[in-house]
Write a protein that holds these residues in place. Structure first.
Motif, mmCIF file in Angstrom:
data_model
loop_
_atom_site.group_PDB
_atom_site.id
_atom_site.type_symbol
_atom_site.label_atom_id
_atom_site.label_comp_id
_atom_site.label_asym_id
_atom_site.label_seq_id
_atom_site.Cartn_x
_atom_site.Cartn_y
_atom_site.Cartn_z
ATOM 1 N N LEU A 3 -1.634 -9.302 11.381
ATOM 2 C CA LEU A 3 -1.166 -8.799 10.043
ATOM 3 C C LEU A 3 -2.313 -7.800 9.601
ATOM 4 O O LEU A 3 -1.697 -6.720 8.993
ATOM 5 C CB LEU A 3 -0.921 -9.858 9.172
ATOM 6 N N GLN A 4 -3.522 -8.002 9.877
ATOM 7 C CA GLN A 4 -4.625 -7.160 9.242
ATOM 8 C C GLN A 4 -4.338 -5.845 9.874
ATOM 9 O O GLN A 4 -4.451 -4.686 9.382
ATOM 10 C CB GLN A 4 -5.894 -7.551 9.568
ATOM 11 N N LYS A 5 -4.188 -5.927 11.060
ATOM 12 C CA LYS A 5 -3.863 -4.553 12.032
ATOM 13 C C LYS A 5 -2.536 -4.043 11.600
ATOM 14 O O LYS A 5 -2.536 -2.646 11.686
ATOM 15 C CB LYS A 5 -3.793 -4.942 13.545
ATOM 16 N N ARG A 6 -1.458 -4.659 11.554
ATOM 17 C CA ARG A 6 -0.129 -4.078 11.158
ATOM 18 C C ARG A 6 -0.379 -3.385 9.511
ATOM 19 O O ARG A 6 0.305 -2.384 9.551
ATOM 20 C CB ARG A 6 0.821 -5.204 10.976
ATOM 21 N N ILE A 7 -1.053 -3.732 8.545
ATOM 22 C CA ILE A 7 -0.981 -3.567 7.517
ATOM 23 C C ILE A 7 -1.961 -2.191 7.535
ATOM 24 O O ILE A 7 -1.572 -1.155 6.927
ATOM 25 C CB ILE A 7 -2.078 -4.484 6.527
ATOM 26 N N GLN A 8 -2.945 -2.134 8.463
ATOM 27 C CA GLN A 8 -3.828 -0.992 8.482
ATOM 28 C C GLN A 8 -2.992 0.355 9.483
ATOM 29 O O GLN A 8 -3.070 1.288 8.730
ATOM 30 C CB GLN A 8 -5.116 -1.130 9.394
ATOM 31 N N THR A 9 -2.080 -0.368 10.057
ATOM 32 C CA THR A 9 -1.432 0.791 10.686
ATOM 33 C C THR A 9 -0.298 1.334 9.862
ATOM 34 O O THR A 9 0.116 2.442 9.603
ATOM 35 C CB THR A 9 -0.582 -0.021 11.930
ATOM 36 N N TYR A 10 0.180 0.430 8.975
ATOM 37 C CA TYR A 10 1.148 0.784 7.925
ATOM 38 C C TYR A 10 0.702 1.913 7.083
ATOM 39 O O TYR A 10 1.310 2.942 6.606
ATOM 40 C CB TYR A 10 1.754 -0.308 7.319
ATOM 41 N N LEU A 11 -0.556 1.702 6.271
ATOM 42 C CA LEU A 11 -1.125 2.368 5.373
ATOM 43 C C LEU A 11 -1.556 3.495 5.881
ATOM 44 O O LEU A 11 -1.600 4.903 5.499
ATOM 45 C CB LEU A 11 -2.507 1.742 5.033
ATOM 46 N N GLN A 12 -2.066 3.796 7.148
ATOM 47 C CA GLN A 12 -2.505 5.033 7.916
ATOM 48 C C GLN A 12 -1.429 5.843 8.416
ATOM 49 O O GLN A 12 -1.237 7.097 8.431
ATOM 50 C CB GLN A 12 -3.644 4.633 9.089
ATOM 51 N N SER A 13 -0.298 5.416 8.863
ATOM 52 C CA SER A 13 0.606 5.897 9.655
ATOM 53 C C SER A 13 2.065 5.993 8.851
ATOM 54 O O SER A 13 2.746 7.142 8.904
ATOM 55 C CB SER A 13 0.950 5.438 11.045
ATOM 56 N N THR A 14 2.440 4.980 7.948
ATOM 57 C CA THR A 14 3.915 4.933 7.563
ATOM 58 C C THR A 14 3.483 5.458 6.226
ATOM 59 O O THR A 14 4.838 6.234 5.682
ATOM 60 C CB THR A 14 4.598 3.545 7.602
ATOM 61 N N ARG A 15 2.901 5.047 5.474
ATOM 62 C CA ARG A 15 2.866 5.671 4.145
ATOM 63 C C ARG A 15 2.804 7.132 3.937
ATOM 64 O O ARG A 15 3.678 7.870 3.210
ATOM 65 C CB ARG A 15 1.645 5.303 3.215
ATOM 66 N N PRO A 16 2.159 7.843 4.848
ATOM 67 C CA PRO A 16 2.216 9.325 4.688
ATOM 68 C C PRO A 16 3.601 9.840 5.097
ATOM 69 O O PRO A 16 3.973 10.915 4.564
ATOM 70 C CB PRO A 16 1.160 9.871 5.836
ATOM 71 N N ILE A 17 4.505 9.260 5.926
ATOM 72 C CA ILE A 17 5.918 9.428 6.152
ATOM 73 C C ILE A 17 6.660 9.327 4.928
ATOM 74 O O ILE A 17 7.412 10.211 4.584
ATOM 75 C CB ILE A 17 6.282 8.747 7.305
ATOM 76 N N ILE A 18 6.589 8.031 4.283
ATOM 77 C CA ILE A 18 7.251 7.965 3.032
ATOM 78 C C ILE A 18 6.932 9.047 1.909
ATOM 79 O O ILE A 18 7.672 9.591 1.281
ATOM 80 C CB ILE A 18 6.906 6.677 2.490
ATOM 81 N N ASP A 19 5.631 9.502 2.153
ATOM 82 C CA ASP A 19 5.294 10.508 0.913
ATOM 83 C C ASP A 19 5.778 11.897 1.396
ATOM 84 O O ASP A 19 6.505 12.631 0.403
ATOM 85 C CB ASP A 19 3.647 10.609 1.097
ATOM 86 N N GLN A 20 6.139 12.142 2.654
ATOM 87 C CA GLN A 20 6.871 13.286 3.187
ATOM 88 C C GLN A 20 8.334 13.435 2.618
ATOM 89 O O GLN A 20 8.721 14.236 2.147
ATOM 90 C CB GLN A 20 6.559 13.585 4.750
#
Length: 219
Positions: A171-188
């Motif tokens: 989960l810790q790894k998944r959260i970091q992946t989400y913050l680093q990779s997915t949140r920027p997509i949502i921002d776009q």
């Protein structure tokens, strides 16, 4: 004469609408949020009340991983265990096949909730490259939830889910992946005016009230 013509038209209208439905491209809503934000739960609610088919990128990948004879099984397993994002070519192939199979079984089913995709820039570009003329993305439904709540929910789910990634380390790894990779997509997507954000930290019923408002507005 006029009444007879109106009656004839009324009889033909369902068939006309059905033929229009057959020519429709898939209408897609991307459903995004951190692990444990409640995406799957809310998608199930939406399917009960609206004419959408729910496709979970994660479930499709886990299904492919478990499928006997899959050429991608071991590869997918390694990515999931490490909390990393599976190569976009595999994910899009599975999503596209699922949409095609759904519409082949019932051509009137052309609205899809795609849950957990796109998860990074590569996913976004891969979708544009492969699906840009084959499906219409209507908007992004973003379930916003704190990391702490997401982790607690997943750990609780892990007691009965049997999922290998519902443990604190993954989960810790998944959260970091989400913050680093997915949140920027949502921002776009947000800059394009295509994001509807829902506070997902509340209970299921409260969250769904907001979801209904969005879907009713979007038609």
């Amino acid at each position: 004469m006029v009444l007879r013509s109106l009656y004839t038209l009324s009889q033909k209208l369902p068939n006309i609408l059905y033929r229009v439905a057959l020519t429709m491209k898939p209408q897609v809503v991307f459903v995004l949020g951190g692990p444990g934000a409640g995406k799957g739960t809310q998608c199930s609610r939406i399917v009960e009340h609206y004419s959408y088919t729910h496709l979970s990128a994660g479930d499709l990948l886990r299904g492919e991983r478990a499928r006997e004879g899959s050429e991608f099984g071991q590869l997918i397993d390694g990515y999931i265990k490490e909390g990393q994002i599976v190569p976009v070519e595999i994910t899009i192939k599975l999503l596209r096949k699922a949409m095609e199979d759904t519409m082949k079984a019932d051509e009137a089913k052309f609205r899809f909730l795609i849950d957990g995709f796109p998860r990074n820039e590569d996913n976004m570009q891969g979708w544009a490259r492969v699906m840009d003329q084959k499906a219409d993305v209507k908007f992004v439904l973003f379930f916003d939830c704190s990391n702490e709540v997401c982790i607690d929910r997943c750990l609780e789910r892990g007691k009965s889910s049997g999922r290998t990634d519902d443990n604190r380390e993954s989960l810790q790894k998944r959260i970091q992946t989400y913050l680093q990779s997915t949140r920027p997509i949502i921002d776009q997507y947000e800059k394009q005016g295509k994001v509807h954000t829902v506070d997902a930290s509340r209970n299921v019923d409260e969250v769904f009230v907001d979801v209904k408002v969005i879907l009713d507005k979007e038609g």
